[in-house]
Design an enzyme around this catalytic site. Structure first.
Site, PDB file in Angstrom:
ATOM      1  N   GLU A  80       0.820  -1.216   0.000  1.00 41.72           N
ATOM      2  CA  GLU A  80       0.000   0.000   0.000  1.00 41.72           C
ATOM      3  C   GLU A  80       0.857   1.271   0.000  1.00 41.72           C
ATOM      4  O   GLU A  80       0.856   2.042   0.967  1.00 41.72           O
ATOM      5  CB  GLU A  80      -0.972  -0.034   1.186  1.00 41.72           C
ATOM      6  N   GLU A  86      -4.725  -8.793  -1.308  1.00 35.19           N
ATOM      7  CA  GLU A  86      -5.261  -8.566   0.041  1.00 35.19           C
ATOM      8  C   GLU A  86      -6.697  -8.076   0.048  1.00 35.19           C
ATOM      9  O   GLU A  86      -7.064  -7.165  -0.701  1.00 35.19           O
ATOM     10  CB  GLU A  86      -4.401  -7.544   0.797  1.00 35.19           C
TER      11      GLU A  86
END
Length: 491
Positions: free
Chosen positions: A243, A339
């Protein structure tokens, strides 16, 4: 009028007499009608069912009959096994520090062996084949750490202090037990933060990678792969930064623009892997569906692209179809889904099951993903241990930290409908729907053994009868409401 009526009656009597005469004089046998021919049975298909009311949980149902094709009008799903699409690398979840701790420390030997066999054995379990590791600490670890932590103000550009010792407490031992069950497990590593001394703010939280640390950070990745290899554990792939657009002061993280990631791969990480003959795949982005420009900025650089295996996505923002946009722009590079987490914000089993199918499992694979990875493999009854991250996330399984009792969550069954039946090396194959297929989702695969695997989801409040067609044969199945079925058969 009376005359015309009598005249008509004469014609009627005459016609009736001719009709009787024809019956008595005819030598032909009366015409007979054969009943419709019975369809030829060609084989059987196994079917495994999970219903939204949890009355059936990956339950093997009565086998379905494969017959010759008829012309009946039903909602139809037609398969084209000759049209092979992306190759599947596996389905699984993240063995976070928290998950490894629970499995290693909160289960006794027997409990641990039983759970790992159930999760990772294809013969005796659900056949998970892909794990994601956090390179150092994440928001689900027992503490903040990297593999080269130093007192503030010190540096170690030769990486003399590099060590995976903290991973050896729980992660490495659990991995070795998993490898004893499935030696071909595929592993991806993802960092949340480099060591603090490599960053602009001198902290594991937020900040950016110093320009002067690009070279040493590339060596850090090399050392990571080599250290795990020394433990007998192969790292098949890495993402450059988890991220990269979410830098928080709550837990280890780092901001990394697409331009910086591009330079880091092109000038440092790619050449470092090549120089050390490291075949670990380099995967870019590793963030939400809502930003396709990031991975495409990197893949549009031909020098960087030659080092890159593909792009990874999370499902916390945007739309799953974004993955196809990147695939269509760069069809020679892989798409990965790395994810998504369930949690206490959504507790309805039926709704979660359908959401997982539509957006995550069927959704991502129909949008070219070569894998599907969920977040924590295991969490405890308090949704932890956490490291200042999500406070109400749900693991694939829940492990009671006092008794070791294991609860299988909706994520477990969602995964199992794919992982148990679609091994690595399988290909997604083309499928086409016709008729009324509202509320129905499907995706089809061809395994290396030649099995056809069709996963069907019915989000309708009523059952739906569907016809599955492949060439000149068919399977008819009445899929219960709010349910998921995996249907498996051979040619």
């Amino acid at each position: 009028m009376i005359f015309k009526s009598h005249y008509s009656l004469l014609y009627i009597f005459a016609g009736f007499a001719i009709f009787l005469g024809s019956l008595s004089c005819s030598s032909e046998e009366p015409q007979t009608y054969e009943p419709p021919k019975k369809q030829e049975e060609l084989g059987k298909a196994r079917v495994f069912l999970t219903t939204g009311d949890q009355g059936k949980l990956l339950s093997e149902e009565t086998a379905l009959t494969i017959t010759t094709l008829d012309n009946g009008a039903l909602s139809t799903i037609q398969l084209f096994p000759e049209e092979k699409l992306q190759q599947i690398e596996g389905f699984g979840a993240a063995l976070t520090g928290s998950s490894a701790f629970l499995i290693h420390q909160k289960l006794n030997h027997s409990q641990r062996g039983s759970l790992l066999k159930e999760l990772f054995s294809k013969e005796d379990g659900i056949g998970l084949f892909y794990l994601r590791l956090t390179m150092g600490a994440s928001d689900f670890s027992l503490s903040n750490y990297t593999y080269n932590d130093l007192p503030q103000g010190e540096t170690d550009y030769d990486l003399d202090n590099f060590s995976i010792a903290k991973d050896k407490q729980d992660i490495v031992p659990v991995l070795k037990e998993i490898l004893a069950i499935n030696q071909n497990i595929r592993i991806m590593g993802s960092p949340w933060s480099p060591p603090a001394w490599m960053k602009t703010n001198g902290s594991l939280m937020a900040g950016e990678l110093k320009r002067e640390a690009y070279g040493v950070y590339a060596k850090y990745f090399v050392r990571y792969v080599q250290a795990y290899q020394q433990e007998g554990i192969s790292i098949a792939a890495i993402t450059v930064q988890n991220e990269p657009l979410h830098a928080t002061v709550s837990y280890p993280s780092m901001y990394m623009s697409s331009g910086d990631q591009n330079v880091f791969i092109r000038q440092h990480l790619g050449p470092a892997f090549a120089a050390q003959d490291i075949n670990t795949d380099i995967v870019v982005y590793d963030h939400n569906w809502d930003n396709t420009a990031y991975p495409m900025d990197i893949l549009n650089d031909p020098e960087t692209k030659r080092f890159v295996a593909g792009s990874a996505f999370h499902g916390y923002g945007g739309d799953v179809n974004a993955m196809s946009q990147v695939h269509n722009a760069h069809p020679d590079k892989g798409i990965y889904f790395t994810e998504i987490s369930g949690g206490e914000w959504a507790t309805n089993f039926s709704d979660n099951l359908q959401w997982n199918m539509r957006h995550v499992f069927i959704g991502t694979t129909k949008n070219w993903s070569k894998n599907v990875l969920l977040w924590n493999l295991a969490l405890d009854e308090r949704h932890g241990p956490t490291n200042n991250g999500c406070q109400d996330c749900r693991g694939v399984v829940t492990i009671d930290s006092q008794t070791g009792e294991v609860t299988r969550n909706v994520e477990y069954y969602s995964l199992a409908h794919f992982s148990k039946f679609i091994p690595p090396g399988s290909n997604r194959i083309s499928s086409q729907s016709s008729g009324n297929t509202a509320g129905l989702e499907n995706v089809a695969f061809l395994t290396p053994e030649g099995e056809r695997v069709l996963v069907l989801a019915n989000d309708n409040p009523v059952s739906r009868e569907v016809k599955i067609v492949e060439k000149e044969r068919q399977i008819i199945y009445n899929l219960p409401s709010k349910s998921v079925a995996t249907i498996v058969w051979k040619d």
